[in-house]
Structure formats: C-alpha cells, structure tokens
Design an enzyme around this catalytic site. Structure first.
Site, PDB file in Angstrom:
ATOM      1  N   CYS A 151       0.796  -1.098   0.044  1.00  0.00           N
ATOM      2  CA  CYS A 151      -0.042  -0.158   0.122  1.00  0.00           C
ATOM      3  C   CYS A 151       0.991   1.301   0.007  1.00  0.00           C
ATOM      4  O   CYS A 151       0.234   2.495  -0.034  1.00  0.00           O
ATOM      5  CB  CYS A 151      -0.919  -0.124   1.273  1.00  0.00           C
ATOM      6  SG  CYS A 151      -0.074  -0.108   2.745  1.00  0.00           S
TER       7      CYS A 151
HETATM    8  C1  LIG Z   1       0.200  -5.070   2.466  1.00  0.00           C
HETATM    9  S1  LIG Z   1       1.152  -6.454   2.853  1.00  0.00           S
HETATM   10  C2  LIG Z   1       0.102  -7.767   2.689  1.00  0.00           C
HETATM   11  C3  LIG Z   1      -0.541  -7.885   4.007  1.00  0.00           C
HETATM   12  C4  LIG Z   1      -1.219  -9.387   3.812  1.00  0.00           C
HETATM   13  N1  LIG Z   1      -2.486  -9.355   3.027  1.00  0.00           N
HETATM   14  C5  LIG Z   1      -1.919  -9.781   5.183  1.00  0.00           C
HETATM   15  O1  LIG Z   1      -3.191  -9.538   5.286  1.00  0.00           O
HETATM   16  O2  LIG Z   1      -1.287 -10.050   6.038  1.00  0.00           O
HETATM   17  C6  LIG Z   1       2.116  -6.580   1.301  1.00  0.00           C
HETATM   18  C7  LIG Z   1       3.114  -7.532   1.171  1.00  0.00           C
HETATM   19  O3  LIG Z   1       3.619  -7.762  -0.219  1.00  0.00           O
HETATM   20  C8  LIG Z   1       4.963  -8.245  -0.178  1.00  0.00           C
HETATM   21  N2  LIG Z   1       5.638  -8.046  -1.400  1.00  0.00           N
HETATM   22  C9  LIG Z   1       6.112  -6.826  -1.839  1.00  0.00           C
HETATM   23  N3  LIG Z   1       6.419  -7.047  -3.103  1.00  0.00           N
HETATM   24  C10 LIG Z   1       6.244  -8.215  -3.374  1.00  0.00           C
HETATM   25  C11 LIG Z   1       6.643  -8.975  -4.472  1.00  0.00           C
HETATM   26  N4  LIG Z   1       7.043  -8.344  -5.550  1.00  0.00           N
HETATM   27  N5  LIG Z   1       6.387 -10.491  -4.571  1.00  0.00           N
HETATM   28  C12 LIG Z   1       5.785 -10.894  -3.298  1.00  0.00           C
HETATM   29  N6  LIG Z   1       5.647 -10.144  -2.304  1.00  0.00           N
HETATM   30  C13 LIG Z   1       5.647  -8.991  -2.246  1.00  0.00           C
HETATM   31  C14 LIG Z   1       5.351  -7.358   1.245  1.00  0.00           C
HETATM   32  O4  LIG Z   1       6.476  -8.021   1.705  1.00  0.00           O
HETATM   33  C15 LIG Z   1       4.467  -7.388   2.171  1.00  0.00           C
HETATM   34  O5  LIG Z   1       4.211  -8.518   2.984  1.00  0.00           O
END
Ligand SMILES: C[S@@+](CC[C@H](N)C(=O)[O-])C[C@H]1O[C@@H](n2cnc3c(N)ncnc32)[C@H](O)[C@@H]1O
EC number: 2.1.1.37
Length: 409
Positions: free
Chosen positions: A168
């Site tokens: 986000c």
């Molecule tokens: C907003 S958090 C999601 C939280 C999750 N939906 C929850 O409810 O616990 C976004 C996540 O995306 C991951 N992320 C960022 N870039 C990414 C990528 N290229 N591939 C996989 N995960 C990624 C981050 O490490 C983070 O944990």
C-alpha cells in the site's frame, strides 16, 4: 500514578538539526518497503544513541534492575477466532499473493477456502505462514516468493478465488503517494495474475487512500480498465470495528466476479458489530481496546487508533504509532505504544516511563484481530511489521465469506 510528559525524540521528533552530508543507513532489511531517511551522520548518531539507551533500559529491566513492575500480566477478553467460525468451502480453492504474515490468508481459510499456494517476498513472513500452517504451499524470498517471477498460467482454471493486498505504500497517506511511479506498485502484477489464472472471483485489498479522488485515474487505468472486460468489479470500503476488531482501520476491497450471474448474486458484508452509541439491529458491541486486552477498568475505553507497520516507515522501530493523534489516544487509554515487548512477561518487567501499560507482540496481534498465538517469525520489529501490514483476519473473513456464499451456491 501521575502522567509524565511523553518521551522525547519519538518517531515524530523533528528537532535534530542537519549538519554535514547525507550518509547511508547501516541497517540491513529484507523488507521491500524499507526506504531509509536521508540523514546526516549527526542525525543518524542521535537515533543510534536513542536506540542504545532504549536497548540498555530494556536490558536492565529484563535483568530485574529497573523499577518494580506495576501492571499484572493481562488476560485478554478478545478471542478473534470466535468471530471466524470455520466454514466448509466444499473444496473451493484460493491462491494468495503478497501474503505477508497471513491476515488475509487466515480470514480466507476460516471462510472455507483451501489454499493452493501463497507468495510472499519477505523470508520471515514466509516462515510465519509455514509455522502457522505446515500444510500450506508457501513460496517466499526473492527467488521463490517474488510474484514478478511467477508464471501464473500453471493454475489457469484451477483456482476459485485469487486474493492479495499489493503493497500500500505507493498510495498510503503515510507515504509519498507516488502511485504507479512508485517501483513498489504491484497492482500490475495482481492484474496479470487474474488474467493468467482466470479465477471465478478475486479480492484485491488496499488502504482507503486508493479509493480517494487522487487515485481515481490510477484505479480506472490500472485496475478497472484491464480487468473490467472479463470481470464484474465492485469496490467497497469497510471498517474493522464493524466486524468486531477493536481498532479504527478502514480498508478498500475490489471484488471481481467472472460472470454477471455471480456478481449479481453477491452482496457486500454487513456490519456485525458497533462501537459506542451507534448500535445496529442484531449487532454486537465491539470491545474497546482496554477491555479487549483485559486491562483494569479506568473509566475510559475506546477503539485503538489505526496501528502502523514498523516496516513501512524510514526506520524499523518497535512502535505502532501512526500519528500524533494516535499518540494522544493511547495516552488517554494509559497504554504505551512504543518499545513494544516481545512477550507479556517482558512488557510487564520493562516499566514504561509514564507508568502506562506497555504492549507486547501478542497484544498487538490481538489489536489487529489475529489469534494471540499466531506465530510471527523474526525480531520484534519484524513481527510488528507483519502484523501492522495485515488485513485484520475477521475483516478478511467477512469479505471472503460473502464471496463463498456466492461461489458455493
Ligand atoms: C500489505 S502487505 C500484505 C499483507 C497481507 N495481505 C496480510 O493480510 O497479512 C504486502 C506484502 O507484499 C509483499 N511484497 C512486496 N513486493 C512483493 C513481491 N514482488 N512479491 C511478493 N510479495 C511482495 C510485502 O513483503 C508485504 O508482506
């Protein structure tokens, strides 16, 4: 106990003068969000000194050399799993992107879906998911967990629900709001996964700022336009406390169905809980933060302010504070939101300077609607980062349940 002024040099302190050139941070991070502040050596040294002082204060407290504890270990009244009775999805499957520490995943699972795979770039968050659910296929780390490297066509037609909350930070009010110009914008990857897998339904989640006028062009161009030819998409903003979570936390959900029939059969989740005087027919009262944590009655209680992820700011911290207003709210509740302890015994031993109740990782997990024993892996700031990034599971449950109602008909 009389209140003392709040600690100096907090997260919001801007009193440190810039002297000399900017120097890079020495703190290693596996978080894709970490954008260290541009600081001079003098400024960095000031922060290092604060960290050293706080480490030393914690060490001596845990060694029994600090002030005597003044709070009992709390026994929470809030049990998030009670809000999420396990449903039978009759074999319906889900695939999870950007899974983090599993807030959305847990809600989706309790709503009845069986996870086919979960993808998350941060190794510690992947370890959390594996520890929580040894039978899940979790792909984590830069090689296996980066959604940019995944060919989703291998699941074409095999997944009923695709879900994910792309980072986000590009949209958050707390960030620089660069939208698609931010290299962390992963919505294009979410869209690609939907197109390659063609699930019956998808749930995409984000901060409410993404639904604000500032990003309406972004939403039209980057989410609606590429998907609305093959999906019927609805956008809803929900409040966590309306689903029993003792926190003010709004999130936007994009819910897409592949057929018009499914989309027409869907209805948005309705609040099950209320806070304060805004009672709703048939609804239950949401607990306030003190009641939820099982703290003594001090004649005042309220929902927790929105908690922040300790991974998203320029410094990795063990504070859950989001704003000065949040700081005031925690003060009125006599809760200390900085220097969150790893567990309740350490929180009790490490007496806050103003005598307020110090939070622990299991307490913060509860504020976010996780069962308090959800096994977050990593140092305290890492656990808090996974918690603060999450969709409160009961909120995820409400949304996923509404989708299950349609898909299981
Ligand atoms: C907003 S958090 C999601 C939280 C999750 N939906 C929850 O409810 O616990 C976004 C996540 O995306 C991951 N992320 C960022 N870039 C990414 C990528 N290229 N591939 C996989 N995960 C990624 C981050 O490490 C983070 O944990």
């Amino acid at each position: 106990m009389p209140e003392r002024p709040i600690q100096q040099h907090s997260l919001f302190d801007t009193s440190i003068e810039a002297e000399g050139p900017i120097v890079p941070s020495r703190i290693p991070s596996t978080s894709p969000f970490h954008q260290p502040r541009a600081l001079t050596e003098a400024q960095r040294e000031k922060f290092r000194q604060m960290s050293r002082e706080s480490r030393e204060a914690r060490r001596s407290a845990l060694a029994g050399e600090g002030p005597a504890p003044i709070h009992e270990i709390n026994l929470p009244n809030f049990h998030p799993l009670d809000l999420m009775p396990q449903r039978d999805g009759k074999g319906l499957t889900a695939l999870s992107l950007f899974s983090g520490g599993g807030g959305l995943d847990l809600g989706v699972e309790r709503a009845g879906f069986t996870h086919t795979a979960s993808f998350e770039i941060m190794p510690e968050a992947g370890d959390t998911l594996r520890k929580a659910r040894s039978d899940w296929a979790v792909f984590s780390g830069e090689t296996d967990g980066d959604v940019r490297r995944v060919n989703f066509k291998q699941w074409r037609g095999d997944v009923d629900l695709l879900h994910g909350g792309p980072p986000c930070q590009p949209f958050s009010n707390a960030g620089r709001q660069k939208g698609h110009l931010d290299e962390r914008d992963m919505w294009p990857q979410f869209v690609r996964a939907v197109k390659e897998i063609r699930p019956a339904a998808f749930i995409g989640e984000n901060v409410p700022a993404l639904a604000s006028p500032k990003f309406s062009d972004y939403v039209s161009t980057s989410i609606m336009a590429p998907l609305s030819g093959s999906y019927h998409i609805q956008k809803i903003i929900l409040q966590a406390s309306d689903f029993g979570v003792p926190q003010v936390r709004r999130r936007v959900f994009f819910i897409g169905f592949r057929t018009k029939k499914l989309a027409n059969a869907w209805s948005a989740p309705q609040p099950t809980h209320y806070w304060g005087d805004a009672s709703i027919a048939g609804g239950e009262r949401c607990m306030g933060l003190r009641e939820a944590l099982g703290l003594p009655d001090i004649g005042v209680d309220d929902l927790s302010p929105t908690i922040r992820s300790s991974l998203t700011g320029p410094r990795h911290t063990t504070s859950i504070l989001n704003s000065v207003a949040a700081q005031r709210k925690f003060e009125s509740l006599q809760i200390w939101p900085n220097g969150v302890a790893a567990d309740r015994a350490s929180a009790r031993a490490f007496v806050a300077k103003n005598g307020h109740f110090r939070l622990s990782v299991p307490d913060v997990a509860l504020i976010q609607g996780f069962p308090e024993d959800w096994p977050f892996v990593g140092a305290t700031y890492m656990a808090l980062g996974q918690i603060g990034n999450a969709v409160p599971p009961p909120l995820a449950y409400a949304v996923a349940s509404s989708v299950l109602d349609v898909l299981s008909k």
